[in-house]
Each structure stands twice: as structure tokens, then as C-alpha cells.
Design a protein around this motif. Sequence first.
Motif, PDB file in Angstrom:
ATOM      1  N   PRO A  89     -15.710  40.822  -1.648  1.00  0.00           N
ATOM      2  CA  PRO A  89     -15.258  39.629  -1.914  1.00  0.00           C
ATOM      3  C   PRO A  89     -13.748  39.378  -1.435  1.00  0.00           C
ATOM      4  CG  PRO A  89     -15.081  40.690  -3.862  1.00  0.00           C
ATOM      5  CD  PRO A  89     -15.619  41.649  -3.056  1.00  0.00           C
ATOM      6  N   ILE A 119     -19.431  42.030  -4.248  1.00  0.00           N
ATOM      7  CA  ILE A 119     -19.681  40.462  -4.361  1.00  0.00           C
ATOM      8  C   ILE A 119     -21.001  40.005  -5.219  1.00  0.00           C
ATOM      9  CG2 ILE A 119     -20.888  40.246  -2.028  1.00  0.00           C
ATOM     10  CD1 ILE A 119     -19.316  37.683  -1.557  1.00  0.00           C
ATOM     11  N   PHE A 120     -21.776  40.677  -5.171  1.00  0.00           N
ATOM     12  CA  PHE A 120     -23.096  40.484  -5.738  1.00  0.00           C
ATOM     13  C   PHE A 120     -23.393  40.829  -6.977  1.00  0.00           C
ATOM     14  CE2 PHE A 120     -24.316  40.118  -1.005  1.00  0.00           C
ATOM     15  CZ  PHE A 120     -24.177  38.812  -0.964  1.00  0.00           C
ATOM     16  N   TYR A 173     -20.455  32.367   0.582  1.00  0.00           N
ATOM     17  CA  TYR A 173     -21.843  32.527  -0.315  1.00  0.00           C
ATOM     18  C   TYR A 173     -21.610  31.676  -1.390  1.00  0.00           C
ATOM     19  CZ  TYR A 173     -22.389  36.835   2.380  1.00  0.00           C
ATOM     20  OH  TYR A 173     -22.357  37.703   3.654  1.00  0.00           O
ATOM     21  N   GLU A 174     -22.672  31.139  -1.884  1.00  0.00           N
ATOM     22  CA  GLU A 174     -23.064  30.405  -2.898  1.00  0.00           C
ATOM     23  C   GLU A 174     -23.598  31.332  -4.109  1.00  0.00           C
ATOM     24  OE1 GLU A 174     -24.812  26.350  -5.103  1.00  0.00           O
ATOM     25  OE2 GLU A 174     -24.859  26.475  -2.854  1.00  0.00           O
ATOM     26  N   ILE A 175     -22.817  31.694  -5.062  1.00  0.00           N
ATOM     27  CA  ILE A 175     -23.244  32.778  -6.199  1.00  0.00           C
ATOM     28  C   ILE A 175     -22.949  32.027  -7.455  1.00  0.00           C
ATOM     29  CG2 ILE A 175     -23.173  34.916  -7.261  1.00  0.00           C
ATOM     30  CD1 ILE A 175     -21.978  35.758  -4.409  1.00  0.00           C
ATOM     31  N   SER A 176     -24.069  31.913  -8.419  1.00  0.00           N
ATOM     32  CA  SER A 176     -23.943  31.125  -9.595  1.00  0.00           C
ATOM     33  C   SER A 176     -23.158  29.812  -9.583  1.00  0.00           C
ATOM     34  CB  SER A 176     -23.260  31.919 -10.559  1.00  0.00           C
ATOM     35  OG  SER A 176     -23.847  33.260 -10.750  1.00  0.00           O
ATOM     36  N   ARG A 177     -23.717  28.853  -8.590  1.00  0.00           N
ATOM     37  CA  ARG A 177     -23.163  27.790  -8.168  1.00  0.00           C
ATOM     38  C   ARG A 177     -21.683  27.666  -7.914  1.00  0.00           C
ATOM     39  NH1 ARG A 177     -25.651  24.161 -13.116  1.00  0.00           N
ATOM     40  NH2 ARG A 177     -25.136  25.877 -14.346  1.00  0.00           N
ATOM     41  N   LYS A 178     -21.064  28.882  -7.535  1.00  0.00           N
ATOM     42  CA  LYS A 178     -19.529  28.826  -6.918  1.00  0.00           C
ATOM     43  C   LYS A 178     -19.830  29.607  -5.441  1.00  0.00           C
ATOM     44  CE  LYS A 178     -17.464  29.806 -11.452  1.00  0.00           C
ATOM     45  NZ  LYS A 178     -16.779  30.784 -12.326  1.00  0.00           N
ATOM     46  N   ASP A 212     -25.071  38.597 -10.157  1.00  0.00           N
ATOM     47  CA  ASP A 212     -25.879  37.509  -9.749  1.00  0.00           C
ATOM     48  C   ASP A 212     -27.309  37.728 -10.091  1.00  0.00           C
ATOM     49  OD1 ASP A 212     -26.410  35.306  -8.036  1.00  0.00           O
ATOM     50  OD2 ASP A 212     -27.064  36.622  -6.163  1.00  0.00           O
ATOM     51  N   ILE A 225     -18.217  31.955  -2.917  1.00  0.00           N
ATOM     52  CA  ILE A 225     -17.422  33.066  -2.781  1.00  0.00           C
ATOM     53  C   ILE A 225     -17.471  33.454  -1.547  1.00  0.00           C
ATOM     54  CG2 ILE A 225     -17.196  35.683  -3.718  1.00  0.00           C
ATOM     55  CD1 ILE A 225     -17.141  33.487  -6.167  1.00  0.00           C
TER      56      ILE A 225
END
Length: 234
Positions: free
Chosen positions: A214, A230-231, A188-193, A234, A195
Motif C-alpha cells: 500500500p 494490502i490485502f 483497489y476497492e477494499i471493504s468499500r475503501k 480483506d 486503497i
Amino acid sequence: MVRISTGIEGLDKMLHGGLISGRAYLVKGGPGTGKTTLAIHFLMEGVRNNENVLYITLEEPLDTLKQDMKKRGLDISTPLFKGIDATPIGERSHIFEGTYHEEFAKSFGKLTKAIKDRLDTEEFTRVVIDPITMVKLTIENELEYRRTFMGFLKDLAKYNVTLLITSELHETDIEDYLVSGVIELRAYEISRKIIRGIKILKFRGSSFDEQIRPYRLTDRGFEIYSEEDIFVGD
């Protein structure tokens, strides 16, 4: 019902105690999500319990696997770890005791027969096929594949092994309906990272953690943070 550890503490927690012995499970995910690493953890847990385990690779040659798993802290150089290298480019040499090479990707029937032959001559508790995708491509008709796969699971059930199958990530596959459990790995792309997250989609005969948790691939292997969401944030 007998529970067995996956070799990954966080995953055992998500499964509320581990897998149910003697059943078939599917691990699916995209490239680089750690399907093979998870599967090797599962087999090495059997080795730690002094069990014979069988790994069938249809994609990554065993010599390459050996090197990759060492980087994850998993040393598969043990007589209890038996391998079948069914890759088209696999080195035709014995790198593990009990290892031999065939080209099963061309036929599900050949694969089934090879596994049954091994199970008839030696007792195994855990079997991994990595990935089933390579065999599935050889059977174009969906109904025929369903019948073949069901027959395969029925045959293996007679040996009371716990089977783990890996597959590429698709929304829904035939295998999802026929196995006892499905574990999905995603990036997943979360806050441009990026994960990585693991989710249990199905687990017959047991409750389980339905949250996406995660995880990381480290030099100690597959690590799941089973208490984290994981979220969050976000």
C-alpha cells in the motif's frame, strides 16, 4: 552494478536497494495513481546529490506541475532541475532555468533528437518522460513503434542516464518487454475503501519484493508502506 535511490524509501526497500543505474524503467498506472509524483521524487533525489536532471512533460504544463508538486512537499524550482514542456497548451515562458518548449508529441523522432541535443550539451544523470503514451499514439503500426522505441533506448544508453518513463495502465505494452524494470500503480476497492497499491512486475538483474504494497500520496510526497500487505483483513 551501481544502485541509485528512487527518492522513496519504501520503494528502495522493495527494489532491494534501489534502481540499477544507467537503465530504463517504466512506471504505469491509471489517472491519479501518482505516476508523476513518483517520477519527480526520482529526479529530486538526483538534485539532492547535486546532479543535473531532465524532465520532459507531454501532458501537464510545467507551471501546473510546479504548483502540484509543492503540495507534495517537492520544490522543483532549482537550476539543477531542467524541463522541456512539450504540452500543446504549455505557457511559452521560461519558468525554470534551462526550460524550453517544443511540440514533440507529434513525432518520436523530434523527441529523441531534442533529448539527444540536451545530453550532448549538458551532462545529466536522470531523465524522465511523462507520459510516453502521448508519443505512442502518433505511431499506429506496432512493429514500427517497437523498432522506434528500441532505437530510442539504444541512443540514450550511450549517455549512461537512468531513464524513467510513465505510461497509462494497460495489461501489457511493448515497453514492458524492452525496459529493465516495470512498476505498476493501481487503485483497489477494499471493504468499500479505495486503497492504492504498488507492485514491481519486473526488475532485471536483481531480486525484488513481489508483494503488492500500500502507498499514499501525502503532503510529504509518495509514501510506501513496504512492510504491510494490502490485502490483509480483506
